[in-house]
Design a protein around this motif. Structure first.
Motif, PDB file in Angstrom:
ATOM      1  N   ARG A  42      12.486  13.947  -5.782  1.00  0.00           N
ATOM      2  CA  ARG A  42      13.799  13.242  -5.684  1.00  0.00           C
ATOM      3  C   ARG A  42      14.574  12.880  -4.501  1.00  0.00           C
ATOM      4  NH1 ARG A  42      14.554  18.003  -9.003  1.00  0.00           N
ATOM      5  NH2 ARG A  42      15.853  18.812  -7.255  1.00  0.00           N
ATOM      6  N   THR A  43      13.936  13.506  -3.381  1.00  0.00           N
ATOM      7  CA  THR A  43      14.528  12.849  -2.241  1.00  0.00           C
ATOM      8  C   THR A  43      13.814  11.675  -1.832  1.00  0.00           C
ATOM      9  OG1 THR A  43      14.890  15.238  -1.430  1.00  0.00           O
ATOM     10  CG2 THR A  43      14.730  13.695   0.196  1.00  0.00           C
ATOM     11  N   PHE A  44      12.454  11.555  -2.084  1.00  0.00           N
ATOM     12  CA  PHE A  44      11.818  10.447  -1.810  1.00  0.00           C
ATOM     13  C   PHE A  44      12.064   9.402  -2.842  1.00  0.00           C
ATOM     14  CE2 PHE A  44       7.541  12.047   0.385  1.00  0.00           C
ATOM     15  CZ  PHE A  44       8.218  12.630   1.520  1.00  0.00           C
ATOM     16  N   LYS A  45      12.534   9.552  -4.156  1.00  0.00           N
ATOM     17  CA  LYS A  45      12.838   8.597  -5.042  1.00  0.00           C
ATOM     18  C   LYS A  45      14.170   7.982  -4.425  1.00  0.00           C
ATOM     19  CE  LYS A  45      10.143   8.315  -8.661  1.00  0.00           C
ATOM     20  NZ  LYS A  45       9.549   7.112  -9.362  1.00  0.00           N
ATOM     21  N   TRP A  73      15.424   7.813  -1.272  1.00  0.00           N
ATOM     22  CA  TRP A  73      15.073   7.079  -0.257  1.00  0.00           C
ATOM     23  C   TRP A  73      14.017   6.284  -0.243  1.00  0.00           C
ATOM     24  CZ3 TRP A  73      18.617   7.015   3.627  1.00  0.00           C
ATOM     25  CH2 TRP A  73      19.615   8.273   3.675  1.00  0.00           C
ATOM     26  N   GLU A  74      13.489   5.792  -1.361  1.00  0.00           N
ATOM     27  CA  GLU A  74      12.288   4.879  -1.604  1.00  0.00           C
ATOM     28  C   GLU A  74      12.551   3.507  -0.923  1.00  0.00           C
ATOM     29  OE1 GLU A  74       9.401   3.364  -5.030  1.00  0.00           O
ATOM     30  OE2 GLU A  74      10.492   5.068  -5.477  1.00  0.00           O
ATOM     31  N   LYS A  75      13.659   2.969  -1.166  1.00  0.00           N
ATOM     32  CA  LYS A  75      13.985   1.679  -0.660  1.00  0.00           C
ATOM     33  C   LYS A  75      13.646   1.728   0.745  1.00  0.00           C
ATOM     34  CE  LYS A  75      17.497  -1.897  -0.135  1.00  0.00           C
ATOM     35  NZ  LYS A  75      18.972  -2.315  -0.607  1.00  0.00           N
ATOM     36  N   GLU A  76      14.352   2.789   1.464  1.00  0.00           N
ATOM     37  CA  GLU A  76      14.512   2.524   2.928  1.00  0.00           C
ATOM     38  C   GLU A  76      13.099   3.063   3.607  1.00  0.00           C
ATOM     39  OE1 GLU A  76      16.757   3.870   1.012  1.00  0.00           O
ATOM     40  OE2 GLU A  76      18.696   3.358   1.525  1.00  0.00           O
ATOM     41  N   ASN A  90       0.849  -1.400   0.114  1.00  0.00           N
ATOM     42  CA  ASN A  90       0.052   0.110  -0.031  1.00  0.00           C
ATOM     43  C   ASN A  90       0.851   1.284   0.091  1.00  0.00           C
ATOM     44  OD1 ASN A  90      -2.314  -1.561   0.117  1.00  0.00           O
ATOM     45  ND2 ASN A  90      -2.531  -1.150   2.234  1.00  0.00           N
ATOM     46  N   ALA A  91       1.916   1.276   0.774  1.00  0.00           N
ATOM     47  CA  ALA A  91       2.969   2.510   0.883  1.00  0.00           C
ATOM     48  C   ALA A  91       3.509   2.665  -0.739  1.00  0.00           C
ATOM     49  CB  ALA A  91       3.878   2.091   1.839  1.00  0.00           C
ATOM     50  N   LYS A  92       3.812   1.546  -1.229  1.00  0.00           N
ATOM     51  CA  LYS A  92       4.526   1.677  -2.480  1.00  0.00           C
ATOM     52  C   LYS A  92       3.414   2.364  -3.636  1.00  0.00           C
ATOM     53  CE  LYS A  92       7.103   0.834  -6.160  1.00  0.00           C
ATOM     54  NZ  LYS A  92       8.212   1.646  -6.688  1.00  0.00           N
ATOM     55  N   ARG A  93       2.129   1.936  -3.400  1.00  0.00           N
ATOM     56  CA  ARG A  93       1.092   2.422  -4.081  1.00  0.00           C
ATOM     57  C   ARG A  93       0.840   3.935  -4.023  1.00  0.00           C
ATOM     58  NH1 ARG A  93      -2.552  -1.756  -4.199  1.00  0.00           N
ATOM     59  NH2 ARG A  93      -2.935  -1.097  -2.128  1.00  0.00           N
ATOM     60  N   ASN A  94       0.851   4.318  -2.648  1.00  0.00           N
ATOM     61  CA  ASN A  94       0.685   5.539  -2.429  1.00  0.00           C
ATOM     62  C   ASN A  94       1.917   6.587  -2.515  1.00  0.00           C
ATOM     63  OD1 ASN A  94      -1.916   5.274  -1.078  1.00  0.00           O
ATOM     64  ND2 ASN A  94      -1.160   4.655   1.010  1.00  0.00           N
ATOM     65  N   LEU A  95       2.765   6.214  -2.479  1.00  0.00           N
ATOM     66  CA  LEU A  95       4.060   6.852  -3.203  1.00  0.00           C
ATOM     67  C   LEU A  95       4.112   6.985  -4.509  1.00  0.00           C
ATOM     68  CD1 LEU A  95       7.411   5.702  -1.436  1.00  0.00           C
ATOM     69  CD2 LEU A  95       6.664   7.730  -1.335  1.00  0.00           C
ATOM     70  N   LEU A 135      10.173   2.419   2.078  1.00  0.00           N
ATOM     71  CA  LEU A 135       9.249   1.146   1.929  1.00  0.00           C
ATOM     72  C   LEU A 135       9.602   0.167   3.122  1.00  0.00           C
ATOM     73  CD1 LEU A 135       8.881   0.972  -1.721  1.00  0.00           C
ATOM     74  CD2 LEU A 135       7.185   1.846  -0.150  1.00  0.00           C
ATOM     75  N   ASN A 136      10.767   0.027   3.276  1.00  0.00           N
ATOM     76  CA  ASN A 136      11.359  -1.017   4.444  1.00  0.00           C
ATOM     77  C   ASN A 136      10.756  -0.487   5.694  1.00  0.00           C
ATOM     78  OD1 ASN A 136      12.484  -2.599   2.556  1.00  0.00           O
ATOM     79  ND2 ASN A 136      14.593  -1.884   2.919  1.00  0.00           N
ATOM     80  N   SER A 137      10.630   0.677   6.221  1.00  0.00           N
ATOM     81  CA  SER A 137      10.055   1.263   7.325  1.00  0.00           C
ATOM     82  C   SER A 137       8.842   0.425   7.639  1.00  0.00           C
ATOM     83  CB  SER A 137      10.302   2.650   7.557  1.00  0.00           C
ATOM     84  OG  SER A 137       9.290   3.241   6.687  1.00  0.00           O
ATOM     85  N   PHE A 138       8.123   0.073   6.801  1.00  0.00           N
ATOM     86  CA  PHE A 138       6.753  -0.563   6.842  1.00  0.00           C
ATOM     87  C   PHE A 138       6.873  -1.704   7.416  1.00  0.00           C
ATOM     88  CE2 PHE A 138       5.812   3.393   4.418  1.00  0.00           C
ATOM     89  CZ  PHE A 138       4.736   4.018   4.994  1.00  0.00           C
ATOM     90  N   LEU A 139       7.753  -2.478   7.360  1.00  0.00           N
ATOM     91  CA  LEU A 139       7.837  -3.903   7.512  1.00  0.00           C
ATOM     92  C   LEU A 139       8.151  -4.050   9.196  1.00  0.00           C
ATOM     93  CD1 LEU A 139      10.601  -5.166   4.770  1.00  0.00           C
ATOM     94  CD2 LEU A 139       8.147  -5.237   4.942  1.00  0.00           C
ATOM     95  N   SER A 140       8.463  -3.034   9.833  1.00  0.00           N
ATOM     96  CA  SER A 140       8.778  -3.181  11.348  1.00  0.00           C
ATOM     97  C   SER A 140       7.956  -2.092  12.097  1.00  0.00           C
ATOM     98  CB  SER A 140      10.214  -3.412  11.538  1.00  0.00           C
ATOM     99  OG  SER A 140      10.349  -3.142  12.953  1.00  0.00           O
ATOM    100  N   PRO A 141       7.564  -2.258  13.047  1.00  0.00           N
ATOM    101  CA  PRO A 141       6.746  -1.171  13.774  1.00  0.00           C
ATOM    102  C   PRO A 141       7.756  -0.559  14.617  1.00  0.00           C
ATOM    103  CG  PRO A 141       6.412  -3.616  14.793  1.00  0.00           C
ATOM    104  CD  PRO A 141       7.152  -3.683  13.731  1.00  0.00           C
ATOM    105  N   TYR A 142       9.100  -0.713  14.813  1.00  0.00           N
ATOM    106  CA  TYR A 142       9.908  -0.311  15.778  1.00  0.00           C
ATOM    107  C   TYR A 142      10.498   1.146  14.848  1.00  0.00           C
ATOM    108  CZ  TYR A 142       9.429  -4.638  17.921  1.00  0.00           C
ATOM    109  OH  TYR A 142       8.706  -5.765  18.322  1.00  0.00           O
ATOM    110  N   THR A 143      10.718   2.051  15.824  1.00  0.00           N
ATOM    111  CA  THR A 143      11.553   3.271  15.446  1.00  0.00           C
ATOM    112  C   THR A 143      12.803   3.487  16.083  1.00  0.00           C
ATOM    113  OG1 THR A 143      10.598   4.791  16.950  1.00  0.00           O
ATOM    114  CG2 THR A 143       9.625   4.119  14.483  1.00  0.00           C
TER     115      THR A 143
END
Length: 88
Positions: A34-37, A39-42, A9-14, A44-52
């Motif tokens: 350009r900044t989002f592009k 850092w896109e991998k990072e 869903n995050a990929k679709r929303n981006l 999207l990976n932030s949605f895999l874990s609920p920890y910050t």
């Protein structure tokens, strides 16, 4: 969007955000895109874990503030103790 989304869903929303930015035509948003592009991998990976790392960042910020307020302390041990005491 951030709390209820998963990686797909995050990929679709981006992608939707990129489209809206393109349609806006504003140069400031192009820089953000350009900044989002970049850092896109990072992002999207932030949605895999609920920890910050917010807690650790808060501690680092507190120590930096103590260092600024303690400008002129010549004794490192005193500065260290002041920082450690503030974290109790």
């Amino acid at each position: 969007w951030l709390k209820e989304s998963d990686k797909t869903n995050a990929k679709r929303n981006l992608e939707h955000l990129y489209k809206v930015i393109e349609e806006s035509g504003l140069e400031e948003y192009q820089y953000m895109k350009r900044t989002f592009k970049n850092w896109e991998k990072e992002i999207l990976n932030s949605f895999l874990s609920p920890y910050t790392n917010g807690f650790i960042e808060g501690i680092n910020n507190k120590i930096k503030v103590i260092k600024r307020m303690s400008y002129g302390i010549r004794n490192f041990k005193r500065l260290r103790n002041k920082a450690l005491y503030s974290l109790i």
